[in-house]
Design a protein around this motif. Structure first.
Motif, PDB file in Angstrom:
ATOM      1  N   ASP A  60      35.388  31.619 -29.208  1.00  0.00           N
ATOM      2  CA  ASP A  60      36.341  32.931 -29.318  1.00  0.00           C
ATOM      3  C   ASP A  60      36.167  33.625 -30.609  1.00  0.00           C
ATOM      4  OD1 ASP A  60      38.661  31.929 -30.610  1.00  0.00           O
ATOM      5  OD2 ASP A  60      39.612  31.675 -28.622  1.00  0.00           O
ATOM      6  N   GLY A  61      36.697  34.717 -30.726  1.00  0.00           N
ATOM      7  CA  GLY A  61      36.813  35.360 -31.809  1.00  0.00           C
ATOM      8  C   GLY A  61      37.693  34.934 -32.933  1.00  0.00           C
ATOM      9  N   ILE A  62      38.713  34.474 -32.511  1.00  0.00           N
ATOM     10  CA  ILE A  62      39.463  33.652 -33.586  1.00  0.00           C
ATOM     11  C   ILE A  62      39.000  32.297 -34.140  1.00  0.00           C
ATOM     12  CG2 ILE A  62      41.924  32.680 -33.758  1.00  0.00           C
ATOM     13  CD1 ILE A  62      42.851  34.701 -31.736  1.00  0.00           C
ATOM     14  N   GLU A  63      38.460  31.531 -33.199  1.00  0.00           N
ATOM     15  CA  GLU A  63      37.770  30.454 -33.995  1.00  0.00           C
ATOM     16  C   GLU A  63      36.495  30.930 -34.873  1.00  0.00           C
ATOM     17  OE1 GLU A  63      37.635  27.164 -30.498  1.00  0.00           O
ATOM     18  OE2 GLU A  63      37.015  29.064 -29.818  1.00  0.00           O
ATOM     19  N   ALA A  64      35.923  31.820 -34.350  1.00  0.00           N
ATOM     20  CA  ALA A  64      34.759  32.292 -35.132  1.00  0.00           C
ATOM     21  C   ALA A  64      35.459  32.741 -36.531  1.00  0.00           C
ATOM     22  CB  ALA A  64      33.994  33.406 -34.528  1.00  0.00           C
ATOM     23  N   LEU A  65      36.480  33.400 -36.399  1.00  0.00           N
ATOM     24  CA  LEU A  65      37.063  34.126 -37.659  1.00  0.00           C
ATOM     25  C   LEU A  65      37.442  33.066 -38.675  1.00  0.00           C
ATOM     26  CD1 LEU A  65      38.641  36.551 -39.430  1.00  0.00           C
ATOM     27  CD2 LEU A  65      40.391  35.765 -37.740  1.00  0.00           C
ATOM     28  N   THR A  66      38.086  31.841 -38.108  1.00  0.00           N
ATOM     29  CA  THR A  66      38.663  30.880 -39.020  1.00  0.00           C
ATOM     30  C   THR A  66      37.307  30.130 -39.648  1.00  0.00           C
ATOM     31  OG1 THR A  66      40.492  30.516 -37.218  1.00  0.00           O
ATOM     32  CG2 THR A  66      39.712  28.505 -38.638  1.00  0.00           C
ATOM     33  N   GLU A  67      36.150  29.848 -38.724  1.00  0.00           N
ATOM     34  CA  GLU A  67      35.104  29.394 -39.422  1.00  0.00           C
ATOM     35  C   GLU A  67      34.600  30.168 -40.615  1.00  0.00           C
ATOM     36  OE1 GLU A  67      33.903  26.289 -38.945  1.00  0.00           O
ATOM     37  OE2 GLU A  67      35.668  26.067 -38.045  1.00  0.00           O
ATOM     38  N   ILE A  68      34.525  31.519 -40.145  1.00  0.00           N
ATOM     39  CA  ILE A  68      34.141  32.572 -41.311  1.00  0.00           C
ATOM     40  C   ILE A  68      34.716  32.321 -42.552  1.00  0.00           C
ATOM     41  CG2 ILE A  68      33.683  34.921 -41.824  1.00  0.00           C
ATOM     42  CD1 ILE A  68      32.440  35.213 -38.637  1.00  0.00           C
ATOM     43  N   ALA A  82      41.647  43.661 -26.477  1.00  0.00           N
ATOM     44  CA  ALA A  82      42.060  44.600 -25.269  1.00  0.00           C
ATOM     45  C   ALA A  82      43.559  44.525 -25.308  1.00  0.00           C
ATOM     46  CB  ALA A  82      41.688  43.853 -23.850  1.00  0.00           C
ATOM     47  N   MET A  83      44.071  45.542 -24.521  1.00  0.00           N
ATOM     48  CA  MET A  83      45.725  45.826 -24.615  1.00  0.00           C
ATOM     49  C   MET A  83      46.414  44.466 -24.139  1.00  0.00           C
ATOM     50  SD  MET A  83      47.026  49.470 -24.267  1.00  0.00           S
ATOM     51  CE  MET A  83      46.331  50.776 -24.510  1.00  0.00           C
ATOM     52  N   GLY A  84      47.426  44.252 -24.499  1.00  0.00           N
ATOM     53  CA  GLY A  84      47.871  43.005 -24.224  1.00  0.00           C
ATOM     54  C   GLY A  84      47.883  41.581 -24.791  1.00  0.00           C
ATOM     55  N   GLN A  85      47.001  41.886 -25.681  1.00  0.00           N
ATOM     56  CA  GLN A  85      46.603  40.503 -26.576  1.00  0.00           C
ATOM     57  C   GLN A  85      47.375  40.492 -27.970  1.00  0.00           C
ATOM     58  OE1 GLN A  85      42.269  40.829 -26.677  1.00  0.00           O
ATOM     59  NE2 GLN A  85      42.470  39.270 -25.291  1.00  0.00           N
ATOM     60  N   GLU A  86      48.585  40.902 -27.968  1.00  0.00           N
ATOM     61  CA  GLU A  86      49.337  41.003 -29.363  1.00  0.00           C
ATOM     62  C   GLU A  86      49.357  39.460 -29.837  1.00  0.00           C
ATOM     63  OE1 GLU A  86      50.385  42.326 -26.469  1.00  0.00           O
ATOM     64  OE2 GLU A  86      50.363  44.498 -26.899  1.00  0.00           O
ATOM     65  N   THR A  87      49.675  38.495 -29.197  1.00  0.00           N
ATOM     66  CA  THR A  87      49.897  37.259 -29.661  1.00  0.00           C
ATOM     67  C   THR A  87      48.498  36.824 -30.456  1.00  0.00           C
ATOM     68  OG1 THR A  87      51.426  36.522 -27.869  1.00  0.00           O
ATOM     69  CG2 THR A  87      50.215  34.988 -29.023  1.00  0.00           C
ATOM     70  N   LYS A  88      47.261  36.842 -29.761  1.00  0.00           N
ATOM     71  CA  LYS A  88      46.262  36.774 -30.279  1.00  0.00           C
ATOM     72  C   LYS A  88      45.728  37.530 -31.662  1.00  0.00           C
ATOM     73  CE  LYS A  88      43.686  34.443 -26.583  1.00  0.00           C
ATOM     74  NZ  LYS A  88      43.150  33.398 -26.936  1.00  0.00           N
ATOM     75  N   ILE A  89      46.187  38.909 -31.511  1.00  0.00           N
ATOM     76  CA  ILE A  89      46.021  39.719 -32.819  1.00  0.00           C
ATOM     77  C   ILE A  89      46.908  39.147 -33.890  1.00  0.00           C
ATOM     78  CG2 ILE A  89      46.535  41.772 -33.704  1.00  0.00           C
ATOM     79  CD1 ILE A  89      45.740  43.064 -30.836  1.00  0.00           C
ATOM     80  N   ARG A  90      48.018  38.767 -33.715  1.00  0.00           N
ATOM     81  CA  ARG A  90      49.012  38.057 -34.733  1.00  0.00           C
ATOM     82  C   ARG A  90      48.172  36.902 -35.159  1.00  0.00           C
ATOM     83  NH1 ARG A  90      53.244  37.678 -31.681  1.00  0.00           N
ATOM     84  NH2 ARG A  90      53.385  39.963 -31.423  1.00  0.00           N
ATOM     85  N   GLU A  91      47.891  36.023 -34.349  1.00  0.00           N
ATOM     86  CA  GLU A  91      47.095  34.708 -34.779  1.00  0.00           C
ATOM     87  C   GLU A  91      45.644  35.081 -35.773  1.00  0.00           C
ATOM     88  OE1 GLU A  91      44.913  30.737 -32.827  1.00  0.00           O
ATOM     89  OE2 GLU A  91      46.168  32.282 -31.519  1.00  0.00           O
ATOM     90  N   ALA A  92      44.882  35.995 -35.457  1.00  0.00           N
ATOM     91  CA  ALA A  92      43.880  36.618 -35.906  1.00  0.00           C
ATOM     92  C   ALA A  92      44.156  37.006 -37.529  1.00  0.00           C
ATOM     93  CB  ALA A  92      43.144  37.798 -35.207  1.00  0.00           C
TER      94      ALA A  92
END
Length: 117
Positions: A60-68, A82-92
């Protein structure tokens, strides 16, 4: 002209992003359909900016971000979610994302968000 890597598992979204970005003076140097490919392409192409979808198969994008970010701590990655992904956005953001854009978005909003970098 900023060089951008576009990462999204949906081909239509990659095409839409590429069209919007090129129309506004950006150069899309590569496209990736998953996080694993995004990390490979980042290392190969060294883009100035990355638009990264959060939810993708394989990696996923967060794992890829971490590697980059491990590879290049100065990487400028903007997350698309997408809307409703606030937790993932915070993590990113914690992992190093420079910003985010919520889907669906208008072209001018995307360009304005990217112009900060």
């Amino acid at each position: 002209m900023k060089r951008i890597l576009v990462v999204d598992d949906a081909a239509f979204m990659r095409l839409s992003l590429k069209t919007m970005l090129e129309k506004n003076g950006y150069e899309v140097v590569g496209e990736a359909e998953n996080g694993r490919k995004a990390v490979e392409m980042y290392k190969m192409l060294n883009p100035e900016l990355v638009t990264m979808d959060i939810t993708m198969p394989d990696m996923d994008g967060i794992e890829a971000l971490t590697e980059i970010m491990k590879f290049d701590s100065k990487a400028k990655v903007i997350m698309l979610s997408a809307m409703g992904q606030e937790t993932k956005i915070r993590e990113a953001v914690i992992q190093g994302a420079k910003g985010f854009v919520v889907k669906p978005f208008k072209e001018d909003y995307l360009v304005k968000a990217l112009s900060k970098f």
